[in-house]
Motif scaffolding. Structure first.
Motif, PDB file in Angstrom:
ATOM      1  N   PRO A 420       0.823  -1.208   0.000  1.00 40.89           N
ATOM      2  CA  PRO A 420       0.000   0.000   0.000  1.00 40.89           C
ATOM      3  C   PRO A 420       0.861   1.263   0.000  1.00 40.89           C
ATOM      4  O   PRO A 420       1.952   1.291   0.578  1.00 40.89           O
ATOM      5  CB  PRO A 420      -0.818  -0.125   1.285  1.00 40.89           C
ATOM      6  CG  PRO A 420      -0.801  -1.572   1.615  1.00 40.89           C
ATOM      7  CD  PRO A 420       0.519  -2.101   1.137  1.00 40.89           C
ATOM      8  N   VAL A 421       0.359   2.323  -0.636  1.00 42.93           N
ATOM      9  CA  VAL A 421       1.155   3.532  -0.837  1.00 42.93           C
ATOM     10  C   VAL A 421       1.616   4.145   0.485  1.00 42.93           C
ATOM     11  O   VAL A 421       2.813   4.409   0.666  1.00 42.93           O
ATOM     12  CB  VAL A 421       0.370   4.554  -1.672  1.00 42.93           C
ATOM     13  CG1 VAL A 421       1.112   5.896  -1.718  1.00 42.93           C
ATOM     14  CG2 VAL A 421       0.149   4.030  -3.087  1.00 42.93           C
ATOM     15  N   GLY A 422       0.693   4.411   1.413  1.00 47.46           N
ATOM     16  CA  GLY A 422       1.059   5.074   2.662  1.00 47.46           C
ATOM     17  C   GLY A 422       2.122   4.328   3.443  1.00 47.46           C
ATOM     18  O   GLY A 422       3.213   4.867   3.711  1.00 47.46           O
ATOM     19  N   PRO A 423       1.846   3.073   3.847  1.00 49.72           N
ATOM     20  CA  PRO A 423       2.858   2.308   4.583  1.00 49.72           C
ATOM     21  C   PRO A 423       4.134   2.077   3.769  1.00 49.72           C
ATOM     22  O   PRO A 423       5.244   2.078   4.310  1.00 49.72           O
ATOM     23  CB  PRO A 423       2.153   0.979   4.880  1.00 49.72           C
ATOM     24  CG  PRO A 423       0.691   1.300   4.819  1.00 49.72           C
ATOM     25  CD  PRO A 423       0.560   2.365   3.763  1.00 49.72           C
ATOM     26  N   GLY A 424       3.975   1.895   2.454  1.00 47.18           N
ATOM     27  CA  GLY A 424       5.146   1.650   1.614  1.00 47.18           C
ATOM     28  C   GLY A 424       6.079   2.845   1.551  1.00 47.18           C
ATOM     29  O   GLY A 424       7.306   2.704   1.641  1.00 47.18           O
ATOM     30  N   LEU A 425       5.495   4.040   1.392  1.00 51.34           N
ATOM     31  CA  LEU A 425       6.325   5.244   1.370  1.00 51.34           C
ATOM     32  C   LEU A 425       7.028   5.457   2.702  1.00 51.34           C
ATOM     33  O   LEU A 425       8.192   5.857   2.749  1.00 51.34           O
ATOM     34  CB  LEU A 425       5.482   6.467   1.011  1.00 51.34           C
ATOM     35  CG  LEU A 425       4.950   6.548  -0.419  1.00 51.34           C
ATOM     36  CD1 LEU A 425       4.127   7.816  -0.604  1.00 51.34           C
ATOM     37  CD2 LEU A 425       6.084   6.512  -1.435  1.00 51.34           C
ATOM     38  N   GLN A 426       6.314   5.203   3.787  1.00 52.21           N
ATOM     39  CA  GLN A 426       6.947   5.365   5.099  1.00 52.21           C
ATOM     40  C   GLN A 426       8.090   4.374   5.274  1.00 52.21           C
ATOM     41  O   GLN A 426       9.161   4.717   5.790  1.00 52.21           O
ATOM     42  CB  GLN A 426       5.912   5.178   6.200  1.00 52.21           C
ATOM     43  CG  GLN A 426       6.413   5.577   7.587  1.00 52.21           C
ATOM     44  CD  GLN A 426       6.745   7.059   7.667  1.00 52.21           C
ATOM     45  OE1 GLN A 426       5.895   7.911   7.412  1.00 52.21           O
ATOM     46  NE2 GLN A 426       7.989   7.382   8.023  1.00 52.21           N
ATOM     47  N   GLN A 427       7.857   3.143   4.833  1.00 59.29           N
ATOM     48  CA  GLN A 427       8.912   2.129   4.908  1.00 59.29           C
ATOM     49  C   GLN A 427      10.116   2.543   4.060  1.00 59.29           C
ATOM     50  O   GLN A 427      11.270   2.422   4.498  1.00 59.29           O
ATOM     51  CB  GLN A 427       8.368   0.781   4.420  1.00 59.29           C
ATOM     52  CG  GLN A 427       9.402  -0.342   4.417  1.00 59.29           C
ATOM     53  CD  GLN A 427       8.863  -1.615   3.764  1.00 59.29           C
ATOM     54  OE1 GLN A 427       7.655  -1.776   3.582  1.00 59.29           O
ATOM     55  NE2 GLN A 427       9.763  -2.508   3.399  1.00 59.29           N
ATOM     56  N   ALA A 428       9.846   3.022   2.857  1.00 57.30           N
ATOM     57  CA  ALA A 428      10.929   3.444   1.959  1.00 57.30           C
ATOM     58  C   ALA A 428      11.685   4.635   2.537  1.00 57.30           C
ATOM     59  O   ALA A 428      12.928   4.684   2.500  1.00 57.30           O
ATOM     60  CB  ALA A 428      10.364   3.797   0.585  1.00 57.30           C
ATOM     61  N   GLN A 429      10.944   5.602   3.078  1.00 55.60           N
ATOM     62  CA  GLN A 429      11.581   6.788   3.652  1.00 55.60           C
ATOM     63  C   GLN A 429      12.425   6.425   4.871  1.00 55.60           C
ATOM     64  O   GLN A 429      13.559   6.900   5.015  1.00 55.60           O
ATOM     65  CB  GLN A 429      10.499   7.798   4.057  1.00 55.60           C
ATOM     66  CG  GLN A 429      11.048   9.064   4.690  1.00 55.60           C
ATOM     67  CD  GLN A 429       9.914  10.048   4.994  1.00 55.60           C
ATOM     68  OE1 GLN A 429       9.286  10.581   4.084  1.00 55.60           O
ATOM     69  NE2 GLN A 429       9.664  10.291   6.280  1.00 55.60           N
ATOM     70  N   ASP A 430      11.890   5.571   5.716  1.00 53.34           N
ATOM     71  CA  ASP A 430      12.634   5.155   6.908  1.00 53.34           C
ATOM     72  C   ASP A 430      13.915   4.406   6.504  1.00 53.34           C
ATOM     73  O   ASP A 430      14.986   4.621   7.115  1.00 53.34           O
ATOM     74  CB  ASP A 430      11.771   4.263   7.797  1.00 53.34           C
ATOM     75  CG  ASP A 430      10.618   5.030   8.464  1.00 53.34           C
ATOM     76  OD1 ASP A 430      10.666   6.275   8.465  1.00 53.34           O
ATOM     77  OD2 ASP A 430       9.690   4.362   8.966  1.00 53.34           O
ATOM     78  N   ALA A 431      13.784   3.539   5.511  1.00 54.85           N
ATOM     79  CA  ALA A 431      14.956   2.774   5.067  1.00 54.85           C
ATOM     80  C   ALA A 431      16.029   3.702   4.482  1.00 54.85           C
ATOM     81  O   ALA A 431      17.226   3.528   4.744  1.00 54.85           O
ATOM     82  CB  ALA A 431      14.547   1.743   4.025  1.00 54.85           C
ATOM     83  N   ALA A 432      15.581   4.699   3.733  1.00 49.30           N
ATOM     84  CA  ALA A 432      16.542   5.627   3.119  1.00 49.30           C
ATOM     85  C   ALA A 432      17.244   6.461   4.179  1.00 49.30           C
ATOM     86  O   ALA A 432      18.475   6.633   4.158  1.00 49.30           O
ATOM     87  CB  ALA A 432      15.814   6.530   2.118  1.00 49.30           C
ATOM     88  N   ASN A 433      16.492   7.001   5.122  1.00 49.40           N
ATOM     89  CA  ASN A 433      17.111   7.837   6.148  1.00 49.40           C
ATOM     90  C   ASN A 433      18.016   7.033   7.075  1.00 49.40           C
ATOM     91  O   ASN A 433      19.053   7.516   7.521  1.00 49.40           O
ATOM     92  CB  ASN A 433      16.025   8.571   6.951  1.00 49.40           C
ATOM     93  CG  ASN A 433      15.410   9.722   6.173  1.00 49.40           C
ATOM     94  OD1 ASN A 433      16.072  10.336   5.339  1.00 49.40           O
ATOM     95  ND2 ASN A 433      14.157  10.029   6.433  1.00 49.40           N
ATOM     96  N   ALA A 434      17.620   5.781   7.334  1.00 49.60           N
ATOM     97  CA  ALA A 434      18.470   4.919   8.158  1.00 49.60           C
ATOM     98  C   ALA A 434      19.781   4.611   7.437  1.00 49.60           C
ATOM     99  O   ALA A 434      20.865   4.602   8.051  1.00 49.60           O
ATOM    100  CB  ALA A 434      17.735   3.629   8.504  1.00 49.60           C
ATOM    101  N   ALA A 435      19.694   4.347   6.141  1.00 51.99           N
ATOM    102  CA  ALA A 435      20.900   4.051   5.370  1.00 51.99           C
ATOM    103  C   ALA A 435      21.835   5.245   5.325  1.00 51.99           C
ATOM    104  O   ALA A 435      23.061   5.112   5.441  1.00 51.99           O
ATOM    105  CB  ALA A 435      20.506   3.636   3.951  1.00 51.99           C
ATOM    106  N   VAL A 436      21.256   6.430   5.177  1.00 49.28           N
ATOM    107  CA  VAL A 436      22.065   7.661   5.160  1.00 49.28           C
ATOM    108  C   VAL A 436      22.744   7.867   6.498  1.00 49.28           C
ATOM    109  O   VAL A 436      23.919   8.224   6.581  1.00 49.28           O
ATOM    110  CB  VAL A 436      21.190   8.861   4.766  1.00 49.28           C
ATOM    111  CG1 VAL A 436      21.926  10.157   5.043  1.00 49.28           C
ATOM    112  CG2 VAL A 436      20.783   8.779   3.300  1.00 49.28           C
ATOM    113  N   SER A 437      22.008   7.658   7.584  1.00 50.63           N
ATOM    114  CA  SER A 437      22.572   7.848   8.936  1.00 50.63           C
ATOM    115  C   SER A 437      23.679   6.851   9.207  1.00 50.63           C
ATOM    116  O   SER A 437      24.729   7.191   9.784  1.00 50.63           O
ATOM    117  CB  SER A 437      21.470   7.706   9.987  1.00 50.63           C
ATOM    118  OG  SER A 437      20.502   8.720   9.847  1.00 50.63           O
ATOM    119  N   ALA A 438      23.463   5.606   8.767  1.00 50.34           N
ATOM    120  CA  ALA A 438      24.458   4.551   9.003  1.00 50.34           C
ATOM    121  C   ALA A 438      25.699   4.767   8.162  1.00 50.34           C
ATOM    122  O   ALA A 438      26.821   4.416   8.557  1.00 50.34           O
ATOM    123  CB  ALA A 438      23.852   3.178   8.720  1.00 50.34           C
ATOM    124  N   GLY A 439      25.491   5.349   6.958  1.00 49.70           N
ATOM    125  CA  GLY A 439      26.624   5.514   6.049  1.00 49.70           C
ATOM    126  C   GLY A 439      27.491   6.660   6.411  1.00 49.70           C
ATOM    127  O   GLY A 439      28.580   6.821   5.894  1.00 49.70           O
TER     128      GLY A 439
END
Length: 439
Positions: A420-439
């Motif tokens: 679903p769009v809402g949960p999917g976008l949140q999942q994608a955004q969280d994954a992207a920001n986590a990857a940036v923070s970890a990197g």
């Protein structure tokens, strides 16, 4: 044993003497030319560069330029791996998605240092986009201008659709875009998507190229709904309500209304929409200057250019540029500097604009691009202010590429309708920001 007379030996001696004299006059043997490899992802520009670098090599016989054309889908995966190993082409194209991390890692040549005073020749927005920590990390090669829509004239005329009047809106009473795309989408039996019995499992022609296309589609729809993709500090914000509404509209075009190709096709092939348009399996193709030459060369039908689709906030386009970056570890820094200087010069860029391959970021070469297409009856003003003036910020930050690798697979599932769009976008955004923070 029979002996040859001195006169019989004379012709051979003369030939030998001439060869010795010719070698002496020629001077010392010439050193082989230094070969500089230039990596890019656009076949049309590569053809124009063939002409450009033929002249460069004539003026610089000690340098040879080899073009390494790599499909965009594979381009950055292999480039990043090569640079991490201390290898890679001497010069390579970059866009803003991966630029910051490479600049910060020391992989790029400081163009402002090796080519002082050249920035006045280049589009200021491109110079600003690729200046980081006070240094310019590449020669602006291309600028995309605004996104537009290419359309099949016969198809739209038959459906009574005016491409310049298309507006998408969350309010069905204001939405002229979806009804138009339904008229233009046809199944194998000839029924349009707004007619009873339409078969979404057997579509012969789609209306629009909605899909997971950052440059041509979802950035522009997000911007046209007043949304944003990133915050000023570079963190991702595309799950915010206005951005999520734009994504929902696009996903519904694919999976609810069936007026756009299946995401499992467009996710794996970024050129699927372009190829479908050229095959007349797509009526409206939203893209940029980078596909103008492809459309002109590949279309066997009458086509036109119109402004990009407007949204609740108007026509809001992403405007991006591409640089030619020098590899800081090249074994040929002097030759690289000369090739970069040529790319950023009018003689170097004129063949790109003059062939209509792309819009050069060298300001003095841009008119050749506009003249080329105007002579062929193509309205290029929609790539500029005629197509609107509002923009959404292009990808930014040194770790955008890291975030992209994290959010892209999730967005693929969102566009495919499996998440679903809402949960999917949140999942994608969280994954992207986590990857940036970890990197």
């Amino acid at each position: 044993m029979r002996r040859r007379s001195p006169t019989a030996l004379l012709p051979g001696l003369l030939v030998l003497l001439c060869a010795v004299l010719a070698a002496a006059c020629a001077g010392p043997p010439q050193a082989p030319a230094t070969t500089i490899s230039l990596r890019l992802w656009d076949d049309q520009v590569a053809k124009a560069y063939g002409t450009s670098f033929a002249e460069f090599e004539r003026q610089n016989p000690d340098i040879r330029v080899d073009l390494d054309v790599v499909p965009y889908a594979d381009y950055f995966v292999s480039l990043n791996a090569q640079l991490a190993n201390g290898t890679g082409d001497d010069i390579f194209w970059l866009n803003s998605a991966y630029f910051g991390a490479l600049a910060d890692s020391g992989a790029l040549v400081d163009v402002g240092r090796i080519l002082p005073g050249r920035t006045r020749n280049w589009v200021p927005a491109a110079v600003d986009q690729y200046t980081r920590d006070g240094a310019l990390w590449g020669v602006p090669a291309l600028t995309d201008g605004r996104i537009v829509t290419y359309y099949n004239k016969r198809m739209l005329a038959d459906a009574g659709v005016d491409p310049a009047a298309l507006t998408w809106d969350l309010d069905p009473a204001k939405d002229t875009f979806l009804p138009a795309m339904k008229k233009l989408t046809v199944d194998a039996q000839g029924r349009t998507a707004d007619q009873p019995g339409f078969d979404p499992a057997n579509v012969a022609r789609y209306g629009f190229n909605a899909g997971r296309d950052l440059q041509a589609i979802y950035y522009d729809f997000v911007g046209s709904n007043g949304g944003r993709f990133q915050q000023p500090d570079g963190t991702f914000a595309f799950a915010e309500p206005r951005s999520a509404q734009a994504f929902q509209y696009l996903v519904d075009l694919i999976n609810t209304h069936h007026v756009a190709p299946d995401a499992d096709d467009t996710n794996v092939n970024p050129d699927y929409g372009r190829d479908a348009f050229l095959d007349q399996r797509l009526a409206v193709f939203q893209s940029g200057t980078y596909n103008l030459r492809n459309v002109a060369d590949g279309a066997t039908f009458e086509w036109g250019v119109a402004p990009m689709v407007a949204g609740p906030a108007g026509r809001v386009s992403v405007v991006n540029s591409v640089i030619a970056a020098g590899n800081a570890r090249t074994p040929h820094p002097e030759a690289v500097a000369r090739v970069l200087d040529w790319i950023g010069s009018e003689p170097g860029a004129d063949p790109v604009g003059g062939r209509g391959a792309a819009l050069p970021a060298v300001t003095g070469s841009q008119q050749k691009f506009f003249d080329y297409w105007r002579e062929r009856g193509v309205e290029t003003g929609y790539f500029g202010s005629l197509g609107g003036t509002a923009t959404i910020d292009p990808p930014m930050g040194p770790k955008f590429g890291t975030g992209l690798r994290a959010f892209n697979p999730v967005l693929g599932e969102v566009f495919a309708g499996r998440v679903p769009v809402g949960p999917g976008l949140q999942q994608a955004q969280d994954a992207a920001n986590a990857a940036v923070s970890a990197g």
